[in-house]
Enzyme design. Structure first.
Site, PDB file in Angstrom:
ATOM      1  CG  ASP A   1      47.565  45.105  41.792  1.00 23.73           C
ATOM      2  OD1 ASP A   1      46.957  45.512  40.781  1.00 23.73           O
ATOM      3  OD2 ASP A   1      47.175  44.159  42.477  1.00 23.73           O
TER       4      ASP A   1
ATOM      5  CB  THR B   1      42.168  40.117  37.830  1.00 25.64           C
ATOM      6  OG1 THR B   1      42.532  41.373  37.294  1.00 25.64           O
ATOM      7  CG2 THR B   1      43.274  39.619  38.748  1.00 25.64           C
TER       8      THR B   1
ATOM      9  CB  THR C   1      41.657  40.712  42.012  1.00 27.32           C
ATOM     10  OG1 THR C   1      41.036  41.260  40.848  1.00 27.32           O
ATOM     11  CG2 THR C   1      40.590  40.247  42.977  1.00 27.32           C
ATOM     12  N   GLY C   2      41.686  43.968  42.192  1.00 26.53           N
ATOM     13  CA  GLY C   2      40.949  45.187  42.545  1.00 26.53           C
ATOM     14  C   GLY C   2      41.719  46.413  42.108  1.00 26.53           C
TER      15      GLY C   2
ATOM     16  CB  VAL D   1      53.110  49.052  35.515  1.00 21.42           C
ATOM     17  CG1 VAL D   1      53.447  47.729  36.186  1.00 21.42           C
ATOM     18  CG2 VAL D   1      53.886  49.216  34.207  1.00 21.42           C
TER      19      VAL D   1
HETATM   20  N1  ASP Z   1      44.488  44.787  40.023  1.00 23.15           N
HETATM   21  C1  ASP Z   1      44.335  44.933  38.585  1.00 23.15           C
HETATM   22  C2  ASP Z   1      45.008  46.226  38.183  1.00 23.15           C
HETATM   23  O1  ASP Z   1      44.905  47.212  38.885  1.00 23.15           O
HETATM   24  C3  ASP Z   1      42.924  44.934  38.121  1.00 23.15           C
HETATM   25  C4  ASP Z   1      42.060  43.799  38.610  1.00 23.15           C
HETATM   26  O2  ASP Z   1      42.424  43.087  39.530  1.00 23.15           O
HETATM   27  O3  ASP Z   1      40.969  43.634  38.044  1.00 23.15           O
HETATM   28  O4  ASP Z   1      45.608  46.236  37.141  1.00 23.15           O
END
Ligand code: ASP
Length: 157
Positions: free
Chosen positions: A53, A22, A73-74, A51
């Protein structure tokens, strides 16, 4: 500004490049326009058709010229449930809290629900916040006075 969420330990980070994919960016230009962009490949072993966030405005991504821009992110499901990016902007707009306080409140809510991750944000005055509750988050920022920093681990580490 950019970010990348990492759940792995420092040893894993150093031994192999297994970071998540991300990337987020928030910006304030000289005309006062605020923008956000977030790109992700999702999470490992995600269900087909999931899908996250990232493409949900208000969930993992939000910008408004009246308040701030936020990119998350997360663990996406938590950002969706908490409407995290819009929550930060709402705290700034309606509760008149500082951007840092709003971002920390959002990360605290993420922690309370058991989610991991972080966010980056910039407001109308150019204040920058980079908050996370996971072990590390690749991040950086720079302003028009040449100030800025690049970090991976929590500040001071
Ligand atoms: N937030 C992203 C998701 O859940 C993943 C990420 O940020 O690494 O798709």
């Amino acid at each position: 500004m950019r970010l990348r969420w990492c759940r792995q330990t420092q040893e894993e980070e150093e031994s192999k490049n297994t970071g998540k994919g991300t990337v987020g960016a928030v910006a304030l230009d000289a005309s006062g326009n605020i923008a956000v962009a977030t790109s992700t490949g999702g999470i490992t072993n995600k269900k087909f058709g999931r899908v996250g966030d990232t493409p949900i405005i208000g969930g993992g991504t939000y910008a408004n010229n009246q308040t701030c821009a936020v990119s998350c992110t997360g663990d996406g499901e938590f950002f969706i449930r908490l409407v995290t990016a819009y929550d930060v902007a709402s705290l700034v707009q309606y509760k008149l809290v500082a951007l840092g306080e709003a971002c920390q409140a959002a990360v605290d809510k993420l922690t309370q629900l058991g989610g991991e991750g972080g966010l980056i944000a910039v407001d109308t005055k150019g204040n920058v916040e980079l908050k996370f509750n996971c072990e590390s988050m690749l991040r950086g920022w720079k302003n028009d006075r040449g100030e800025g920093s690049i970090n991976i681990w929590p500040d001071g580490e």
